[in-house]
Design a protein around this motif. Structure first.
Motif, mmCIF file in Angstrom:
data_model
loop_
_atom_site.group_PDB
_atom_site.id
_atom_site.type_symbol
_atom_site.label_atom_id
_atom_site.label_comp_id
_atom_site.label_asym_id
_atom_site.label_seq_id
_atom_site.Cartn_x
_atom_site.Cartn_y
_atom_site.Cartn_z
ATOM 1 N N ARG A 247 0.865 -1.209 0.046
ATOM 2 C CA ARG A 247 0.030 0.186 -0.102
ATOM 3 C C ARG A 247 0.802 1.250 -0.146
ATOM 4 O O ARG A 247 0.244 2.388 0.636
ATOM 5 C CB ARG A 247 -0.931 -0.001 1.105
ATOM 6 C CG ARG A 247 -1.804 -1.159 1.209
ATOM 7 C CD ARG A 247 -2.778 -1.120 2.420
ATOM 8 N NE ARG A 247 -3.501 0.420 2.385
ATOM 9 C CZ ARG A 247 -4.812 0.437 1.897
ATOM 10 N NH1 ARG A 247 -5.456 -0.694 1.344
ATOM 11 N NH2 ARG A 247 -5.373 1.466 2.080
ATOM 12 N N GLN B 239 -0.475 4.999 -0.395
ATOM 13 C CA GLN B 239 -1.883 4.897 -0.408
ATOM 14 C C GLN B 239 -2.293 5.252 1.225
ATOM 15 O O GLN B 239 -1.482 4.803 1.813
ATOM 16 C CB GLN B 239 -2.583 3.601 -0.796
ATOM 17 C CG GLN B 239 -2.071 3.353 -2.117
ATOM 18 C CD GLN B 239 -2.979 1.898 -2.471
ATOM 19 O OE1 GLN B 239 -3.691 1.317 -1.850
ATOM 20 N NE2 GLN B 239 -2.602 1.304 -3.755
ATOM 21 N N ALA B 240 -3.250 5.851 1.242
ATOM 22 C CA ALA B 240 -3.845 5.983 2.609
ATOM 23 C C ALA B 240 -4.128 4.719 3.065
ATOM 24 O O ALA B 240 -4.799 3.905 2.460
ATOM 25 C CB ALA B 240 -4.926 6.938 2.872
ATOM 26 N N GLU C 290 -7.549 8.973 6.042
ATOM 27 C CA GLU C 290 -8.076 10.362 5.061
ATOM 28 C C GLU C 290 -9.586 10.007 4.690
ATOM 29 O O GLU C 290 -10.384 10.807 4.340
ATOM 30 C CB GLU C 290 -7.547 10.014 3.532
ATOM 31 C CG GLU C 290 -6.278 10.533 3.807
ATOM 32 C CD GLU C 290 -5.789 11.691 4.394
ATOM 33 O OE1 GLU C 290 -6.442 12.499 4.634
ATOM 34 O OE2 GLU C 290 -4.654 11.821 4.802
ATOM 35 N N ILE C 291 -10.415 8.805 5.367
ATOM 36 C CA ILE C 291 -11.921 8.491 5.176
ATOM 37 C C ILE C 291 -12.582 9.511 6.102
ATOM 38 O O ILE C 291 -12.037 9.956 7.324
ATOM 39 C CB ILE C 291 -11.977 7.196 5.502
ATOM 40 C CG1 ILE C 291 -11.309 5.906 4.548
ATOM 41 C CG2 ILE C 291 -13.538 6.892 5.524
ATOM 42 C CD1 ILE C 291 -11.434 4.847 4.840
ATOM 43 N N TRP D 195 -8.235 14.496 -6.882
ATOM 44 C CA TRP D 195 -8.103 12.899 -7.049
ATOM 45 C C TRP D 195 -9.502 12.758 -7.965
ATOM 46 O O TRP D 195 -10.489 13.168 -8.100
ATOM 47 C CB TRP D 195 -8.102 12.420 -5.823
ATOM 48 C CG TRP D 195 -7.168 12.447 -5.235
ATOM 49 C CD1 TRP D 195 -6.724 13.449 -4.063
ATOM 50 C CD2 TRP D 195 -6.085 11.450 -4.874
ATOM 51 N NE1 TRP D 195 -5.714 13.231 -3.638
ATOM 52 C CE2 TRP D 195 -5.150 11.668 -4.055
ATOM 53 C CE3 TRP D 195 -5.945 10.297 -5.397
ATOM 54 C CZ2 TRP D 195 -4.155 11.150 -3.667
ATOM 55 C CZ3 TRP D 195 -4.792 9.380 -5.222
ATOM 56 C CH2 TRP D 195 -3.797 9.865 -4.444
ATOM 57 N N VAL E 57 -15.166 11.391 1.534
ATOM 58 C CA VAL E 57 -14.487 10.153 1.254
ATOM 59 C C VAL E 57 -14.972 9.129 2.118
ATOM 60 O O VAL E 57 -14.865 9.097 3.340
ATOM 61 C CB VAL E 57 -12.881 10.457 1.457
ATOM 62 C CG1 VAL E 57 -12.159 9.032 1.026
ATOM 63 C CG2 VAL E 57 -12.310 11.527 0.555
ATOM 64 N N VAL F 197 -10.760 4.225 0.162
ATOM 65 C CA VAL F 197 -9.530 4.498 -0.995
ATOM 66 C C VAL F 197 -9.555 3.170 -1.734
ATOM 67 O O VAL F 197 -9.136 2.262 -0.885
ATOM 68 C CB VAL F 197 -8.353 4.798 -0.086
ATOM 69 C CG1 VAL F 197 -7.298 4.884 -1.160
ATOM 70 C CG2 VAL F 197 -8.587 6.039 0.744
ATOM 71 N N GLU F 198 -9.750 3.496 -2.879
ATOM 72 C CA GLU F 198 -9.583 2.035 -3.573
ATOM 73 C C GLU F 198 -8.439 2.291 -4.664
ATOM 74 O O GLU F 198 -8.847 2.865 -5.866
ATOM 75 C CB GLU F 198 -10.857 1.933 -4.410
ATOM 76 C CG GLU F 198 -12.052 1.632 -3.433
ATOM 77 C CD GLU F 198 -13.553 1.603 -4.186
ATOM 78 O OE1 GLU F 198 -13.602 1.821 -5.327
ATOM 79 O OE2 GLU F 198 -14.466 1.163 -3.467
ATOM 80 N N ASN G 135 -5.994 3.979 -6.906
ATOM 81 C CA ASN G 135 -5.740 5.485 -7.108
ATOM 82 C C ASN G 135 -6.998 6.329 -7.159
ATOM 83 O O ASN G 135 -7.008 7.289 -7.465
ATOM 84 C CB ASN G 135 -4.973 5.622 -8.263
ATOM 85 C CG ASN G 135 -3.330 4.913 -8.028
ATOM 86 O OD1 ASN G 135 -2.824 4.913 -7.127
ATOM 87 N ND2 ASN G 135 -3.041 4.408 -9.206
ATOM 88 N N THR G 136 -8.017 5.801 -6.773
ATOM 89 C CA THR G 136 -9.301 6.707 -6.636
ATOM 90 C C THR G 136 -9.860 6.643 -5.415
ATOM 91 O O THR G 136 -9.560 5.887 -4.459
ATOM 92 C CB THR G 136 -10.244 5.808 -7.560
ATOM 93 O OG1 THR G 136 -10.819 4.872 -7.254
ATOM 94 C CG2 THR G 136 -9.787 5.928 -9.254
ATOM 95 N N LEU G 137 -10.641 7.491 -5.189
ATOM 96 C CA LEU G 137 -11.418 7.782 -3.871
ATOM 97 C C LEU G 137 -12.916 7.303 -4.097
ATOM 98 O O LEU G 137 -13.388 8.080 -5.131
ATOM 99 C CB LEU G 137 -11.237 9.161 -3.301
ATOM 100 C CG LEU G 137 -9.829 9.624 -3.133
ATOM 101 C CD1 LEU G 137 -9.976 11.387 -2.602
ATOM 102 C CD2 LEU G 137 -9.315 8.970 -2.040
#
Length: 147
Positions: A79, A82-83, A87-88, A118, A134, A137-138, A140-142
């Protein structure tokens, strides 16, 4: 001739230096075991080579096994960048409309994981200019939802 205690001590220190260079924690236990055998030879200089080898094997493999059983592995290598959930819940403004059939874009006032904009996906239609939160996190997309 060099005494066995010095040989075990040097082996232990060399293995600890290798551990500091690699940072794997696997070589650490073998280096510590070598130092323990050197200490045992300092206390009991008449230990036979067979006992020294058995002591080294038992100490190094035993301590490695105990460490592996009690080590809590956190998989961060897969990961990178990646968060991991922190960040959620952040809220941003949609700058491109997002729907179940179309990816949009979301912008944050403060950078989120190194970027202010993003690609956003959602199960509902979120118009440009609306706020979105948000939820995951999937890659490279949110994944976002209307706020």
């Amino acid at each position: 001739m060099i005494e066995s205690a010095w040989i075990w001590g040097a082996l232990g220190l060399i293995l600890l230096a290798v551990e500091m260079a690699t940072g794997t924690f696997y070589v650490l236990w073998f280096g510590i075991a070598g130092l323990f055998v050197a200490f045992a030879l300092w206390l009991f200089p008449s230990l036979s080579i067979g006992i020294q080898l058995v002591m080294y094997a038992a100490l190094s493999l035993g301590s490695l096994a105990i460490w592996k059983l009690n080590c809590k592995k956190i998989e961060t290598h897969s990961r990178v960048g990646q968060a991991q959930g922190e960040e959620i819940g952040r809220i941003g403004t949609m700058i491109e409309t997002s729907s179940a059939s179309q990816n949009g874009k979301i912008r944050f006032t403060q950078g989120l994981m190194g970027s202010k904009e993003w690609v956003a996906v959602s199960n509902e239609t979120i118009e440009s200019g609306k706020n979105a939160k948000v939820v995951a996190v999937e890659g490279n997309t949110l994944r976002v939802q209307a706020n």
